[in-house]
Design a protein around this motif. Structure first.
Motif, PDB file in Angstrom:
ATOM      1  N   ILE A  59       0.831  -1.204   0.000  1.00 60.06           N
ATOM      2  CA  ILE A  59       0.000   0.000   0.000  1.00 60.06           C
ATOM      3  C   ILE A  59       0.867   1.256   0.000  1.00 60.06           C
ATOM      4  CG2 ILE A  59      -1.653   1.331   1.370  1.00 60.06           C
ATOM      5  CD1 ILE A  59      -2.805  -1.369   2.319  1.00 60.06           C
ATOM      6  N   SER A  75       1.239   4.423  -2.766  1.00 62.85           N
ATOM      7  CA  SER A  75       0.589   5.649  -2.296  1.00 62.85           C
ATOM      8  C   SER A  75       1.582   6.562  -1.580  1.00 62.85           C
ATOM      9  CB  SER A  75      -0.585   5.312  -1.381  1.00 62.85           C
ATOM     10  OG  SER A  75      -0.172   4.480  -0.311  1.00 62.85           O
ATOM     11  N   THR A 114      -7.584  -5.116   0.068  1.00 65.02           N
ATOM     12  CA  THR A 114      -7.434  -3.744   0.575  1.00 65.02           C
ATOM     13  C   THR A 114      -6.383  -2.990  -0.237  1.00 65.02           C
ATOM     14  OG1 THR A 114      -7.995  -4.504   2.802  1.00 65.02           O
ATOM     15  CG2 THR A 114      -6.949  -2.343   2.609  1.00 65.02           C
ATOM     16  N   SER A 162      -6.737   0.499  -2.293  1.00 67.49           N
ATOM     17  CA  SER A 162      -5.876   1.650  -2.016  1.00 67.49           C
ATOM     18  C   SER A 162      -5.213   2.212  -3.277  1.00 67.49           C
ATOM     19  CB  SER A 162      -4.794   1.267  -1.001  1.00 67.49           C
ATOM     20  OG  SER A 162      -3.883   0.345  -1.557  1.00 67.49           O
ATOM     21  N   HIS A 173      -0.535  12.751  -0.232  1.00 67.91           N
ATOM     22  CA  HIS A 173      -0.586  12.611   1.220  1.00 67.91           C
ATOM     23  C   HIS A 173       0.113  13.769   1.947  1.00 67.91           C
ATOM     24  CE1 HIS A 173      -2.163   8.499   0.914  1.00 67.91           C
ATOM     25  NE2 HIS A 173      -1.319   8.339  -0.078  1.00 67.91           N
ATOM     26  N   THR A 229     -12.264   6.468  -3.978  1.00 66.37           N
ATOM     27  CA  THR A 229     -11.742   5.504  -3.011  1.00 66.37           C
ATOM     28  C   THR A 229     -12.820   5.072  -2.024  1.00 66.37           C
ATOM     29  OG1 THR A 229      -9.552   6.524  -3.163  1.00 66.37           O
ATOM     30  CG2 THR A 229      -9.949   5.078  -1.283  1.00 66.37           C
ATOM     31  N   ALA A 250     -14.284   1.247  -1.919  1.00 61.27           N
ATOM     32  CA  ALA A 250     -14.191   0.517  -0.645  1.00 61.27           C
ATOM     33  C   ALA A 250     -15.571   0.057  -0.177  1.00 61.27           C
ATOM     34  CB  ALA A 250     -13.537   1.398   0.419  1.00 61.27           C
ATOM     35  N   PRO A 297      -8.511   2.366   4.073  1.00 65.85           N
ATOM     36  CA  PRO A 297      -8.364   3.398   3.022  1.00 65.85           C
ATOM     37  C   PRO A 297      -9.581   4.291   2.898  1.00 65.85           C
ATOM     38  CG  PRO A 297      -8.591   1.196   2.059  1.00 65.85           C
ATOM     39  CD  PRO A 297      -8.387   1.005   3.525  1.00 65.85           C
TER      40      PRO A 297
END
Length: 346
Positions: free
Chosen positions: A54, A58, A106, A110, A139, A153, A157, A172
């Motif tokens: 992840i 990201s 997951t 992400s 981020h 996202t 999810a 996420p």
């Protein structure tokens, strides 16, 4: 409650169950608990690998990926997302591999913001100048450019959770919700909410709201879907609260009392994140007293050390009489308050 093979053997000796029944019961309990979160080396390895995957797609994404262009980024992220999803889906069919399967699914979720970023860039909807200019800043900066990535996202999810009930998938989504709250505030409330002080309040209110939502989820689900929402909610709430500065000693004392409330809240909700953050807040306040208020006091460290020893002593006594004390405390609480505890986690 933890059950060991010795417990079942004792039940056999007491003629409560037969030896054959004890073996079948142990196999049944082993299969039932195989996919549940436990702090074992295997599970730590699974989550470490998943977080690295992840993070690679990201948090640790570098600007060198911009050389692939929007189409390239979208295709690569789509390929990786589908690959992670298909491998996770295949593993999901075996009950012994629910944890690595859920982590891979997951990881696929992400990657959603990276895919959406590539599509936006390919279609010319991404600004070529200004800040941010690349996904590597996702981020780091708070900007309106990220909103479609965050909404996508959350949507992906939610859709995936409908078919794969694995709590880590909420992570996420909860993170994207936090980012979304920070990005939307200046757009809705005005540019004055783009300041650092305003972001503290946005983070605090978001953390409070997410923690409340987590509590209601906690009361209505057998699986622990509230875990990661509690993590993100508590961290953003405590982070916003702790980043605020004040010269008032009364405000600092109130901050300490709020952190003490977090500690007791962790017991009420059976959530360790609140006792961790609450303890850090209390220690921060005691540090303030030591270095500011009682800076030149000879007795303060000694009194504080004795206070710490008293807490340890009380902890030992609590551990020795845990069941009796908890039973007594619960007997003193009104039934209406006891009904508010999330029973599935107790």
């Amino acid at each position: 409650m933890k059950i060991s093979p010795e417990d079942l053997q004792s039940a056999v000796r007491e003629n409560i169950i037969s030896a054959d029944q004890s073996l079948k019961l142990w196999d049944f309990l082993g299969l039932r608990n195989e996919s549940k979160s436990q702090f074992s080396l295997g599970h730590v390895i699974y989550y470490l690998g998943g977080l690295i995957v992840i993070g690679a797609m990201s948090w640790f994404m570098v600007k060198a990926w911009e050389h692939f262009g929007g189409i390239g980024i979208a295709l690569i992220s789509l390929f990786m997302g589908i690959s992670f999803f298909l491998i996770g889906k295949k593993l999901w069919e075996d009950s012994k591999f629910k944890i690595p399967a859920g982590i891979l699914i997951t990881a696929a979720v992400s990657i959603t913001p990276l895919f959406v970023y590539g599509i936006q860039k390919a279609l010319g909807y991404w600004p070529s100048t200004g800040s941010p200019t690349s996904y590597a800043d996702y981020h780091v900066y708070i900007r309106g450019n990220w909103i479609f990535m965050e909404l996508a996202t959350i949507g992906v999810a939610t859709l995936v959770l409908k078919y794969f009930r694995y709590p880590f998938i909420t992570f996420p989504a909860a993170l994207a919700l936090w980012y979304l709250s920070m990005d939307l505030a200046p757009m809705i409330m005005g540019s004055e909410y783009a300041t650092w002080d305003s972001r503290k309040w946005v983070s605090l209110y978001f953390g409070l709201c997410l923690s409340l939502v987590s509590y209601f989820i906690d009361r209505r689900t057998k699986e622990d879907f509230a875990f990661w929402c509690y993590i993100v909610g508590a961290l953003t709430l405590w982070g916003g609260l702790s980043s605020m500065s004040s010269e008032s000693e009364l405000n600092k004392l109130i901050y300490c009392l709020i952190n003490l409330f977090f500690i007791f809240l962790s017991v009420f909700l059976s959530r360790r994140i609140f006792i961790i953050l609450g303890s850090m807040g209390v220690m921060g306040y005691l540090g303030h007293l030591a270095h500011k208020v009682f800076k030149d006091s000879f007795s303060f460290p000694i009194v504080l050390a004795l206070f710490g020893l008293l807490i340890i002593y009380l902890g030992i006594q609590y551990q020795k009489n845990k069941k009796q004390l908890e039973k007594w405390v619960l007997q003193q609480l009104p039934a209406s308050l006891l009904e508010l505890r999330p029973k599935e986690r107790l």
